[in-house]
Write a protein that holds these residues in place. Structure first.
Motif, mmCIF file in Angstrom:
data_model
loop_
_atom_site.group_PDB
_atom_site.id
_atom_site.type_symbol
_atom_site.label_atom_id
_atom_site.label_comp_id
_atom_site.label_asym_id
_atom_site.label_seq_id
_atom_site.Cartn_x
_atom_site.Cartn_y
_atom_site.Cartn_z
ATOM 1 N N LYS A 1 0.830 -1.203 0.000
ATOM 2 C CA LYS A 1 0.000 0.000 0.000
ATOM 3 C C LYS A 1 0.867 1.256 0.000
ATOM 4 C CE LYS A 1 -1.834 1.032 3.908
ATOM 5 N NZ LYS A 1 -2.701 0.964 5.115
ATOM 6 N N ILE B 1 2.618 1.739 -3.417
ATOM 7 C CA ILE B 1 1.695 2.251 -4.436
ATOM 8 C C ILE B 1 1.420 3.727 -4.197
ATOM 9 C CG2 ILE B 1 -0.644 2.058 -5.380
ATOM 10 C CD1 ILE B 1 -0.482 -0.957 -4.585
ATOM 11 N N ASP C 1 -8.858 1.519 -9.510
ATOM 12 C CA ASP C 1 -8.146 0.610 -8.615
ATOM 13 C C ASP C 1 -8.014 -0.800 -9.187
ATOM 14 O OD1 ASP C 1 -10.825 0.013 -8.361
ATOM 15 O OD2 ASP C 1 -10.946 0.480 -6.217
ATOM 16 N N ILE D 1 -5.310 -0.798 -11.974
ATOM 17 C CA ILE D 1 -3.969 -0.666 -11.406
ATOM 18 C C ILE D 1 -3.560 -1.955 -10.714
ATOM 19 C CG2 ILE D 1 -2.578 0.553 -9.677
ATOM 20 C CD1 ILE D 1 -4.295 3.043 -10.271
ATOM 21 N N ALA D 2 -4.489 -2.574 -9.997
ATOM 22 C CA ALA D 2 -4.200 -3.834 -9.311
ATOM 23 C C ALA D 2 -3.814 -4.917 -10.309
ATOM 24 C CB ALA D 2 -5.410 -4.272 -8.485
ATOM 25 N N ARG E 1 -6.837 -5.739 -5.010
ATOM 26 C CA ARG E 1 -7.429 -4.418 -5.184
ATOM 27 C C ARG E 1 -7.316 -3.552 -3.937
ATOM 28 N NH1 ARG E 1 -12.825 -3.119 -3.942
ATOM 29 N NH2 ARG E 1 -13.594 -1.212 -4.915
ATOM 30 N N VAL F 1 -4.333 -1.060 -3.404
ATOM 31 C CA VAL F 1 -4.414 0.011 -4.403
ATOM 32 C C VAL F 1 -5.470 1.027 -3.979
ATOM 33 C CG1 VAL F 1 -4.918 0.584 -6.807
ATOM 34 C CG2 VAL F 1 -3.675 -1.530 -6.253
#
Length: 228
Positions: free
Chosen positions: A10, A13, A34, A37-38, A45, A48
């Protein structure tokens, strides 16, 4: 123990996207989703989303029905940020003057040279990149962390404004000349002159924005002055 890897991911990111936002790599048309991006990062997820929510809480992003995006600021908010810039950035730059390393000065010199070349090429993207390098180099040298982070946050919110004003022909020569003068002042460790030049630089940007938006008749708290 099981929560440690998720917290680490986390934070990574968050730092990655914070850097992208602050470097101008995220535009107002981008939507940060999200799930997408994940999938790209091959992570779940939740870390993100946690990272994007943190950026939203800090004012860098806003949540929309189609993902996260840069805040869509109203005109009044933009003008208020210019007022903040006039109040904070000159002092911040003066504080940074003594903290800039020789490596920082070399970066500034190369960036100013890049800006100067755009006077002939008209390459606004190159000018924007050079201006971002100049801005970020001195801001990261500001010893007051809260002041530095405040400036980084609101500057990230008005990226499109800066891009538009850099593309305004009337301000181009003025801004590049001010960058030259700031380089000389930073190099000579003249904090008082740096403070004055930064104020003029912000004022020039605000005046350009007002011209672009047809706001010349709107009152401004401070008027620009020319170099003595």
């Amino acid at each position: 123990m099981s929560n440690t890897p998720k917290r680490h991911i986390k934070d990574q990111i968050y730092e990655t996207y914070l850097g992208r936002i602050q470097r101008g790599e995220v535009s107002y048309t981008d939507r940060l989703v999200d799930t997408a991006i994940a999938a790209e990062l091959k992570v779940s997820r939740m870390p993100v989303r946690d990272a994007l929510m943190r950026l939203t809480h800090e004012g860098y992003l806003t949540s929309t029905t189609r993902g996260f995006a840069l805040p869509n600021l109203q005109l009044k908010q933009i003008l208020e940020i210019f007022e903040l810039r006039r109040l904070l950035e000159p002092r911040a730059a003066a504080l940074a003057t003594a903290k800039l390393t020789q490596s920082d000065l070399d970066v500034l010199k190369a960036a100013v040279a890049q800006s100067e070349r755009t006077l002939e090429t008209g390459d606004i993207e190159s000018l924007y990149a050079a201006s971002e390098t100049i801005r970020r180099t001195w801001i990261m040298a500001v010893p007051n962390v809260e002041l530095r982070d405040t400036i980084l946050r609101y500057m990230a919110q008005i990226q499109s404004v800066r891009f538009a004003t850099l593309g305004e022909a009337q301000s181009l020569q003025v801004l590049v000349e001010l960058q030259r003068q700031m380089l000389r002042a930073f190099s000579s460790r003249d904090a008082a002159h740096v403070e004055l030049l930064l104020l003029r630089y912000v004022l020039a940007g605000e005046e350009s924005f007002r011209r672009v938006k047809g706001l010349n008749d709107w009152p401004s708290d401070t008027e620009s002055s020319s170099d003595p």
